[in-house]
Scaffold this motif. Structure first.
Motif, short mmCIF file in Angstrom:
data_model
loop_
_atom_site.label_atom_id
_atom_site.label_comp_id
_atom_site.label_asym_id
_atom_site.label_seq_id
_atom_site.Cartn_x
_atom_site.Cartn_y
_atom_site.Cartn_z
N LEU A 260 41.84 -112.46 17.06
CA LEU A 260 42.40 -113.80 16.90
C LEU A 260 41.50 -114.88 17.48
O LEU A 260 41.57 -116.04 17.03
CB LEU A 260 43.78 -113.88 17.55
N THR A 261 40.67 -114.50 18.47
CA THR A 261 39.85 -115.51 19.15
C THR A 261 38.35 -115.27 19.04
O THR A 261 37.56 -116.18 19.32
CB THR A 261 40.18 -115.55 20.66
N GLY A 262 37.96 -114.06 18.71
CA GLY A 262 36.54 -113.71 18.71
C GLY A 262 36.01 -113.34 20.08
O GLY A 262 34.82 -113.03 20.23
N LYS A 263 36.87 -113.33 21.11
CA LYS A 263 36.44 -113.08 22.49
C LYS A 263 36.75 -111.64 22.91
O LYS A 263 37.89 -111.19 22.82
CB LYS A 263 37.14 -114.04 23.45
N LYS A 264 35.74 -110.94 23.43
CA LYS A 264 35.91 -109.56 23.91
C LYS A 264 36.20 -109.60 25.41
O LYS A 264 35.34 -109.32 26.25
CB LYS A 264 34.65 -108.74 23.62
N THR B 201 40.91 -118.95 16.48
CA THR B 201 39.99 -119.36 15.43
C THR B 201 40.78 -119.69 14.16
O THR B 201 41.95 -119.30 14.02
CB THR B 201 38.97 -118.26 15.12
N ASP B 202 40.13 -120.39 13.23
CA ASP B 202 40.80 -120.69 11.96
C ASP B 202 41.15 -119.40 11.23
O ASP B 202 42.23 -119.28 10.64
CB ASP B 202 39.90 -121.58 11.09
N LYS C 25 45.03 -117.71 10.32
CA LYS C 25 45.48 -117.18 9.02
C LYS C 25 45.99 -115.75 9.15
O LYS C 25 46.92 -115.35 8.44
CB LYS C 25 44.32 -117.22 8.03
N ARG C 26 45.39 -114.98 10.07
CA ARG C 26 45.83 -113.59 10.26
C ARG C 26 47.19 -113.53 10.96
O ARG C 26 47.98 -112.63 10.72
CB ARG C 26 44.81 -112.81 11.07
N ASN D 53 50.59 -122.46 7.98
CA ASN D 53 50.85 -123.72 8.70
C ASN D 53 50.11 -123.82 10.04
O ASN D 53 49.84 -124.92 10.51
CB ASN D 53 52.35 -123.87 8.95
N MET D 54 49.82 -122.67 10.65
CA MET D 54 49.21 -122.67 11.98
C MET D 54 47.77 -123.19 11.92
O MET D 54 47.01 -122.84 11.03
CB MET D 54 49.24 -121.27 12.56
N LYS D 55 47.41 -124.03 12.90
CA LYS D 55 46.05 -124.56 13.01
C LYS D 55 45.30 -123.85 14.14
O LYS D 55 45.91 -123.39 15.11
CB LYS D 55 46.09 -126.06 13.28
#
Length: 529
Positions: free
Chosen positions: A169-173, A232-233, A237-238, A244-246
């Motif tokens: 969801l964030t790209g952060k490990k 993240t965008d 979406k996931r 609707n979520m930004k």
């Protein structure tokens, strides 16, 4: 500000927790009060002898849970969620999720429930001079190494379920320190992986010639209140298939269910503790100092802000007693009597407390699966009695209630009787405590300590991780313990029940028979393999 305005202006905070039977989302307002929720029921599968949930199930479950939250928001407030103040992800701790350089999972997710890591856990416990449980991520990794699994050489990242979802969801490990402490021991001084143990592990596996070292593949450790990235965008979406979520919403560090249970019960301060009792159970006592020696019954983990915690984790708790309650539901249906499950539980549980304090000699073993604390590799639920025992409905169910916390007692007896650990408050939460006063009374007798239950404890870990997300954006200069004590709970410690001498004496008599009877349980496992 109305609740609808809180939501439409992006001031609400979201917590999502992946439990073993349910994924739950809780939305809270600026005052940390739940305002909406959603859930998704799911169940693990036994695939090739290992308990797992598929990647597809994980994402469908998350999306369905969030969609159900949106339905609740729409029904209550007639609005949609476009943004939030903060988000937190939590999940059942431990287990094994490994990915290659293309972010593809290498083997099916192995959950905490698996007990196939005995050789690895024993060898690592000896190497580290530290109790390394079967379910910890490092045990799973080393077991795969011992078995020369082909996938190990291709590992680029090893994480937990919460860490995986957060990463996607964030790209952060990254990982919260509490969840990380269930992967590999944490140094309470540095609040990071124990450097000495990392070096010992790397030296141990060096002859294998892997391209990675341990720290190369583990998530970065973060403490409560530290920023763990933003949505993240693509992540938006996931999560929200409605679109609707930004993106751009800050995330707190992902945490394990043990840590969120501590938060939800205001038990992160030293000399406090909590007991979570549902499908599995565990007690968490926040220590003032390290224990004098390692014990196979006690796992050392941390609070979400890095304080040392003695954890007694039991694989089995309410599943077997739930199965017995369902038998009586079937009986009522045979008689044509309408069934209200809350009433069935209430009647059976309250009647149980009219039975003998020692259950009249009746023993119950609730081992649906193996129980590492008592050395059982597999489970055989059973009731054991002699012809002379007082076998009646009250004693049968009292025995089953005792069984839900019997293994917890064995571990905590070491803490309180041998290590002389002091605790000012223990709070219970989870399904065992839904019938008012009964689970509390049983646990008080088992631990010989007052047990508190809060009204809010029913909100569970999803609320706990929402509170950690709230702490991220509202902490100011407060410690996590002070934020919970003075802002969230405002001095509320719940309703306490103290043990009676008769109940304590009865439970102690029961537990002596229980320990002696473990040989019967082992014989049943050996007989039916």
């Amino acid at each position: 500000m109305t609740v609808k305005e809180t939501i439409t202006t992006g001031k609400a905070i979201l917590g999502i927790e992946f439990g073993s039977t349910r994924i739950k989302a809780v939305l809270i307002d600026e005052n940390n009060k739940p305002i909406a929720q959603g859930c998704h029921e799911w169940e693990n599968s036994l695939v090739d002898g290992l308990w797992t949930y598929s990647i597809e199930e994980i994402w469908y479950g998350l999306q369905d849970c969030y969609a159900n939250l949106l339905k609740d928001v729409k029904a209550q407030y007639d609005c949609v969620i476009e943004s939030l103040s903060a988000i937190g992800i939590s999940a059942m701790m431990h287990g094994y999720m490994v990915f290659d350089e293309n972010d593809k999972i290498l083997v099916p997710f192995r959950t905490w429930r698996n007990t196939n890591t005995g050789k690895a856990a024993a060898e690592l416990s000896e190497l580290f001079v530290y109790n390394i449980p079967l379910r910890w991520s490092i045990s799973h990794l080393y077991e795969c190494i011992l078995e020369d699994n082909e996938h190990v050489k291709n590992i680029k990242y090893l994480t937990t379920l919460a860490g995986y979802i957060h990463w996607q969801l964030t790209g952060k490990k990254v990982l919260g320190v509490g969840d990380a402490s269930g992967m590999l021991p944490i140094d309470p001084e540095t609040k990071d992986y124990n450097k000495e143990m990392v070096e010992k592990f790397d030296k141990l596996v060096q002859p294998k010639g892997y391209s990675w070292k341990l720290l190369d593949i583990l998530p970065e450790v973060l403490c409560a209140g530290e920023n763990a990235g933003v949505l993240t965008d693509e992540g938006a979406k996931r999560l929200d298939v409605s679109g609707n979520m930004k993106g751009g919403i800050p995330f707190c560090p992902p945490e394990g269910d043990a840590g969120t249970g501590m938060v939800a019960t205001n038990a992160v301060k030293q000399r406090t503790g909590n007991v979570s009792a549902g499908t599995s159970s565990f007690s968490m006592i926040v220590l003032e100092k390290d224990l004098s020696k390692p014990s196979e019954m006690i796992d050392m983990v941390t609070t979400p802000d890095g304080s040392l915690v003695a954890m007694v984790h039991c694989n089995n708790c309410t599943s077997d007693i739930n199965a017995w309650v369902k038998l009586f539901k079937e009986y009522q249906e045979l008689l044509g009597v309408p069934v209200d499950m809350n009433e069935v539980y209430g009647k059976l549980y309250n009647n149980a407390m009219t039975g003998d304090a020692d259950c009249g000699g009746v023993l119950a073993y609730n081992y649906i699966s193996g129980e590492p604390v008592t050395g059982l590799a597999d489970g055989r639920p059973m009731v054991v009695r002699s012809a002379n025992d007082k076998f009646n409905l009250a004693n049968l169910f009292r025995s089953h209630l005792y069984a839900t916390v019997a293994v917890l007692k064995l571990g905590n007896d070491i803490l309180f009787n041998e290590e002389k650990v002091k605790v000012d408050r223990i709070t219970g939460h989870g399904g065992l405590f839904k019938t008012k006063g009964v689970g509390q009374r049983v646990l008080a007798a088992a631990l010989n300590s007052p047990i508190s239950v809060m009204e809010t404890a029913g909100e569970g870990g999803a609320w706990g991780i929402a509170l950690l997300a709230s702490y991220l954006v509202n902490k100011e200069a407060k410690s996590l313990a002070d934020y919970l004590e003075y802002v969230v709970f405002d001095g509320n410690t719940g309703t306490a029940i103290s043990p009676t001498p008769e109940d304590v004496e009865g439970f102690n008599k029961y537990i002596e028979s229980y320990k002696a009877g473990l040989a019967i349980e082992q014989a049943a496992v050996d007989h039916k393999k």
